[in-house]
Design an enzyme around this catalytic site. Sequence first.
Site, short mmCIF file in Angstrom:
data_model
loop_
_atom_site.label_atom_id
_atom_site.label_comp_id
_atom_site.label_asym_id
_atom_site.label_seq_id
_atom_site.Cartn_x
_atom_site.Cartn_y
_atom_site.Cartn_z
N LYS A 42 1.95 -6.76 0.27
CA LYS A 42 1.27 -6.69 -1.01
C LYS A 42 1.89 -5.61 -1.90
CE LYS A 42 -3.06 -7.58 1.38
NZ LYS A 42 -4.25 -6.90 1.91
N GLU A 98 10.82 -5.53 -3.13
CA GLU A 98 10.06 -4.68 -2.21
C GLU A 98 9.47 -3.48 -2.95
OE1 GLU A 98 8.60 -4.00 0.39
OE2 GLU A 98 9.66 -4.48 2.23
N ASP A 99 8.42 -2.89 -2.38
CA ASP A 99 7.90 -1.65 -2.95
C ASP A 99 8.77 -0.47 -2.51
OD1 ASP A 99 7.05 -1.81 -0.27
OD2 ASP A 99 4.99 -1.22 -0.68
N ASP A 102 11.72 2.21 3.78
CA ASP A 102 11.42 3.44 4.51
C ASP A 102 12.36 3.50 5.72
OD1 ASP A 102 9.93 5.74 5.29
OD2 ASP A 102 8.57 4.52 6.46
N PHE A 152 4.76 10.74 2.07
CA PHE A 152 3.94 9.53 1.94
C PHE A 152 3.38 9.44 0.53
CE2 PHE A 152 0.51 6.54 2.39
CZ PHE A 152 1.10 5.57 3.20
N ILE A 153 3.61 8.30 -0.10
CA ILE A 153 3.17 8.14 -1.49
C ILE A 153 2.25 6.93 -1.64
CG2 ILE A 153 5.15 9.25 -2.63
CD1 ILE A 153 6.15 6.24 -2.90
N ASP A 159 -0.04 1.54 -0.85
CA ASP A 159 -1.39 1.81 -0.34
C ASP A 159 -1.41 2.83 0.78
OD1 ASP A 159 -0.06 0.03 1.57
OD2 ASP A 159 -2.01 -0.10 2.55
N ARG A 165 -3.76 1.04 -4.39
CA ARG A 165 -2.68 0.22 -4.95
C ARG A 165 -2.81 0.10 -6.47
NH1 ARG A 165 -0.13 -2.47 -0.66
NH2 ARG A 165 -1.45 -3.13 1.04
#
Length: 176
Positions: A42, A98-99, A102, A152-153, A159, A165
């Site tokens: 998502k 993609e968001d 990582d 971590f964002i 999310d 989100r």
Amino acid sequence: MTDKDFVPFIKNNKIERKIKQIAKILDQKYDNEEVCLVCVLKGAVVFYSQLLKHLKNKNIELDFVEVKSYCGTSSTGKVKMVKDATIEIKDKHLVLVEDIIDTGLTAKFMCEHFKKQSPKSILMCSLLQKPEKLSVKLDMETLVAFNIPNKFIIGYGLDLDEKYRNLKDILILKEK
Ligand code: IMP
Ligand code: MG
């Protein structure tokens, strides 16, 4: 659950300026050739919908896949496809939106999955990447809007356990 603080990281106007530039790069790269633009749900949904508005190519088909690998603030190390794409990808340019990249496990999984469908080319277009965390070799071209440190964002589609989100800026999560 502990209280959480958010520290501003990338403002909405900066993100959206960058997305316009990414759209220009994609338009120049593919001209008016057939492109399958696949949103990785998502997390990429906000980036994807903003990117779409700026693309001028009239030969774009849209599709969606859903994969899962994260639990809380860390990767489980296993990638699961929850929903696959349905459009014909063979001999078309494939752009996976993609968001964030990582560890790179999701990107690698998707690349292997879609290569079997013989696209003309594959590009992973990601809003963010944490270069320090990359733990696999990515066998595909990537286009990244922002390289960020290993933090971590949340926000702009990203999310923490399905929340945050909808926030319009990207924020760094700071545990109290
Ligand atoms: P990878 O497989 O380790 O590259 O992780 C990719 C996925 O993990 C992304 O598509 C995100 O959904 C999630 N992820 C990685 N880092 C973050 C983060 O900082 N915040 C929110 N989600 C993240
Ligand atoms: Mg996620």
